[in-house]
Scaffold this motif. Sequence first.
Motif, PDB file in Angstrom:
ATOM      1  N   GLN A   1       0.839  -1.210   0.000  1.00 52.51           N
ATOM      2  CA  GLN A   1       0.000   0.000   0.000  1.00 52.51           C
ATOM      3  C   GLN A   1       0.870   1.255   0.000  1.00 52.51           C
ATOM      4  OE1 GLN A   1      -0.235  -2.627   1.954  1.00 52.51           O
ATOM      5  NE2 GLN A   1      -2.334  -3.358   1.998  1.00 52.51           N
ATOM      6  N   GLY A   2       1.977   1.205   0.698  1.00 56.21           N
ATOM      7  CA  GLY A   2       2.946   2.301   0.609  1.00 56.21           C
ATOM      8  C   GLY A   2       2.543   3.608   1.261  1.00 56.21           C
TER       9      GLY A   2
ATOM     10  N   ILE B   1       2.678   6.691   3.609  1.00 52.14           N
ATOM     11  CA  ILE B   1       3.929   7.347   3.993  1.00 52.14           C
ATOM     12  C   ILE B   1       4.160   7.280   5.505  1.00 52.14           C
ATOM     13  CG2 ILE B   1       5.234   9.525   3.855  1.00 52.14           C
ATOM     14  CD1 ILE B   1       4.692   8.144   1.141  1.00 52.14           C
ATOM     15  N   GLU B   2       3.093   7.169   6.283  1.00 52.84           N
ATOM     16  CA  GLU B   2       3.254   7.096   7.735  1.00 52.84           C
ATOM     17  C   GLU B   2       3.366   5.638   8.193  1.00 52.84           C
ATOM     18  OE1 GLU B   2      -0.277   7.383  10.065  1.00 52.84           O
ATOM     19  OE2 GLU B   2       0.699   8.416  11.709  1.00 52.84           O
ATOM     20  N   PRO B   3       4.497   5.253   8.767  1.00 54.74           N
ATOM     21  CA  PRO B   3       4.589   3.891   9.314  1.00 54.74           C
ATOM     22  C   PRO B   3       3.611   3.702  10.484  1.00 54.74           C
ATOM     23  CG  PRO B   3       6.772   4.884   9.074  1.00 54.74           C
ATOM     24  CD  PRO B   3       5.768   5.976   8.891  1.00 54.74           C
TER      25      PRO B   3
ATOM     26  N   ILE C   1      -4.264  10.192  10.480  1.00 48.74           N
ATOM     27  CA  ILE C   1      -3.702   9.000   9.844  1.00 48.74           C
ATOM     28  C   ILE C   1      -2.991   9.373   8.550  1.00 48.74           C
ATOM     29  CG2 ILE C   1      -6.008   8.511   8.920  1.00 48.74           C
ATOM     30  CD1 ILE C   1      -5.179   5.545   8.809  1.00 48.74           C
ATOM     31  N   GLY C   2      -1.748   8.932   8.465  1.00 50.04           N
ATOM     32  CA  GLY C   2      -0.927   9.265   7.299  1.00 50.04           C
ATOM     33  C   GLY C   2      -1.024   8.219   6.201  1.00 50.04           C
ATOM     34  N   GLY C   3      -2.212   8.033   5.707  1.00 49.35           N
ATOM     35  CA  GLY C   3      -2.436   7.057   4.636  1.00 49.35           C
ATOM     36  C   GLY C   3      -2.676   5.673   5.195  1.00 49.35           C
TER      37      GLY C   3
ATOM     38  N   ARG D   1      10.409   1.915   8.323  1.00 46.98           N
ATOM     39  CA  ARG D   1       9.901   1.644   6.973  1.00 46.98           C
ATOM     40  C   ARG D   1      10.187   0.200   6.566  1.00 46.98           C
ATOM     41  NH1 ARG D   1       5.887   2.918   4.186  1.00 46.98           N
ATOM     42  NH2 ARG D   1       6.175   4.907   5.243  1.00 46.98           N
TER      43      ARG D   1
ATOM     44  N   PHE E   1      12.033   2.510   0.311  1.00 50.52           N
ATOM     45  CA  PHE E   1      11.500   3.307  -0.806  1.00 50.52           C
ATOM     46  C   PHE E   1      12.528   3.573  -1.898  1.00 50.52           C
ATOM     47  CE2 PHE E   1       7.952   5.191   1.966  1.00 50.52           C
ATOM     48  CZ  PHE E   1       6.965   4.467   1.319  1.00 50.52           C
TER      49      PHE E   1
END
Lengths: 752, 157
Positions: A207-208, A210-212, A259-261, A292, A678
């Motif tokens: 899904q990638g 950006i927020e772990p 939430i960062g994605g 990450r 990344f």
Amino acid sequence: MTDAAQFKYVGTRPVRPDGVDKVTGRAAFGADFTLPGMLHGLILRSPHAHARIKSVDLSAALEIDGVFAAISSADFPEVTDSGDMGGEGGGSIKDLSDNCMARGKALYHGHAVAAVAATSLAKARQALAAIKVDYEALAPVMDLDAALAGDAPLLNEEMMTQGLAEPATKPSNIASRMVMGRGDVAKGFEEADVVLEETYRTPTVHQGYIEPHACLATVNEGGQSTIWCCTQGAFEVRSYSAAVCGMSIGSIRVIPSEIGGGFGGKTTVYLEPVALMLSKTAGRPVKMTMSREEVFRATGPASAARSTIKIGAKRDGTITAMSARIHYEAGAYPGGPVPMGCMSVFSAYNVPNLAMEGFDVLVNKPKVAAYRAPGAPQAMFASECIITELAKALAIDPIELRLKNAADEGDAAPYGPTWGPIGLKACLEAAKAHPNYQTALQEGQGRGLAVGFWFNIGFQSSAEVHVNEDGTVTVIEGNPDIGGSRASMAIMAAEELGIPYENIRVQIADTENAGYTMVTGGSRTTFATGMAVVEAARDVIGQAKARVAKLWQVDADMVEWRDGQALPKPGMNVEQEPMSFAEIAAKTAPSGPLLGKASLNARGAGPGFSVNFCDVEVDRRTGKVDVLKFTAIQDAGRAIHPGYVEGQLQGGAVQGIGWALNEEYVYDADGVQQNAGFLDYRVPVASDLPMIDTVIIEVPNDAHPYGVRGVGETPIVAPLAATANAVAEATGVRIRTLPLSPPNVLAALDAA
Amino acid sequence: MAKTHVSTCINGQDAEFLCSPEQTLLEVLRDTLHLTGTKEGCATGDCGACSVLLDGTLVCACLMLAAEAEGHDVTTIEGIASGNDLHPLQQKFLDHAALQCGVCTPGFIVASKALLDEDPDPDEESIRYWLAGNLCRCTGYDKIVRAVQDAAAELRS
């Protein structure tokens, strides 16, 4: 259904209520919380892709000064609940538990085996190094071919395939099989003038976001606990964590951060139960954040898949039969998106004879999680490629072939129900008429088109509308805002109440301050929770009218609500000046505060179709594919905030382009991912892309007060095939395995 | 190991902190100074979520040791607005709906400011290449590029 022209706020593009905090750095995301006395938690992860865990010795870790807790699966209750997790991802509660902390076997490289909490990260790292785990390494099974081989090592020696025509007699790596269909495909293929059959493959992708993943958990001496975390669903974190830790749901409060994605990947739990158990053991708050690398190695990738599709058609383009045999990798535990894949693969076409067969296959990779329209991109990559291949074989324009067979209102969907109003044909017509579809292509360029689809869901949501004494309003709801949903809630509340958008604040509340609300997923938030917000606003209006009627000493039905005011209903012979919302709000004392609420199970989610087309250029020397133009057309039902709807179309398009062109998990022979960062797992960057042109089609969904369908997931479905179809046009070579990365394209060009 | 004393200027204010030799600027900004607007997305310099300005130059705070900030000016997302006035980049990101989840947004705004400080009139391609070190997984970059173009136009006027 009200006409769009009559709306004052719906369809406008105001600044989102949480916007300023998000452009100034104030907004608090998962890793931004701290508590006094907080410890730092870390996880020890399996260095083997497949291994028996013979013993875990935590004693040396616990002797280190500053280490307050060290735990393994022995410290968690043994969960036996084989019930389904529910939600958008699949799998059982038992497997969820074993995925959070390996029990008996480690099933992928990076699988959690133990965890520690210490006063600093440095000490926690020291503690991890002191833990002794005795493994018996086993041969890993790293793809479908290996998993299905007769002599394949078994991930689960007791697993018998469910859903076979004859019950399984010995265990295998196939967790389940499902079949669906209608008509008689053998007869349908016999009636066809042209029959094609091809196999398509898509890789494991992430899904990638950006927020772990990150969380902070604290358990007090009385057993009451609180979790702050970044999640798509606080209520799911609560129930999953309760099940994994053997705690009661009522003892856990989950406070969702910004939430960062997520894209589906934050609909499950990884850290939260571990942090809870560490905190319970240590007696101190415990914060955990993933690196990450951990995100790649141990959280929800999307299934790799192999789809064999057969299609038969008459010379005039009438499709007579289609069949699909789709294998999805589930990762380490059952729960690949097989049902959604089988249901979506042929959703776009009205064909009498259909057969879909799907398999859920275990491999030594992380347990897959939902990823935006789970299952559909893989399946429709195959079906939307083969229909373009069929168009070529029949020498029919790809849009015309699709239009000829397109599903429409009143047709039976392949998975059972009858389609209501749907926008597929409108999207196809819009593509045909779009100026981008008319431009001439240069040498080495190609244009490709594909259809996308997602069901969209409704289900349970709650909302409250609190009226403040100055006439401003607070909307309380429980769906983490992942892409601007606060704005859509405020717009709908403003439209209902007739008060300015700026007078409304939207609060995403925690599990003890919002009514139960299902996960932000399934493209359900603006549909289902939006419906709850509208109902709660209508509740307020009803109460406000009743109060005004009392003040005016008239019957409630003699008062009407218009433009944020209570007015005497025309013809009722009531001589009163209109009362504004603010005036009414200021006079609540006699009857108590104005508070509207709604809790519902939203029915009638409107399926969303899209059509994407793009132009690509292929460098024959390097195999590099450049996307020159991309056009995303989608039926949104109604775009409450068109800016954020366009954003969904654009973002989904780019994730799909990444899936098509570059993204894939690369493993070595031992099952260790070689590109867990990344730099090497290459998601699209700004310089890879053109502007993404959008067209929003609005075929309203009658089940929603404003016609909303839900828009978040459909956008990722069509780009895979659209891009692959464009590459085939540009090169004259059909590549049926993703990604279309430079080495893969170059190899295909060389082989042709 | 003994901690190092570091004197810097952060967002226009003198700032002193103690750090371990191995601590990155990102760790100190977030954990010691509580400037959590700067985000960690990868800690390997690949995502740009931790973009800050060092004496006006764009750097990834995760790739720089905190001790290296000695004597330098650091600007983080918290220092981009002037008092209660948003920087035009911040306002244009809002106006263009150029953020969805918002976690990459601080990095994009800081990186874009560095671009516009250097080139007040960048074309689309320049913006796309300058921002290629900042990952956004939500927007597809379209609205971000437009917001930067619009902010550049406003700053020029």
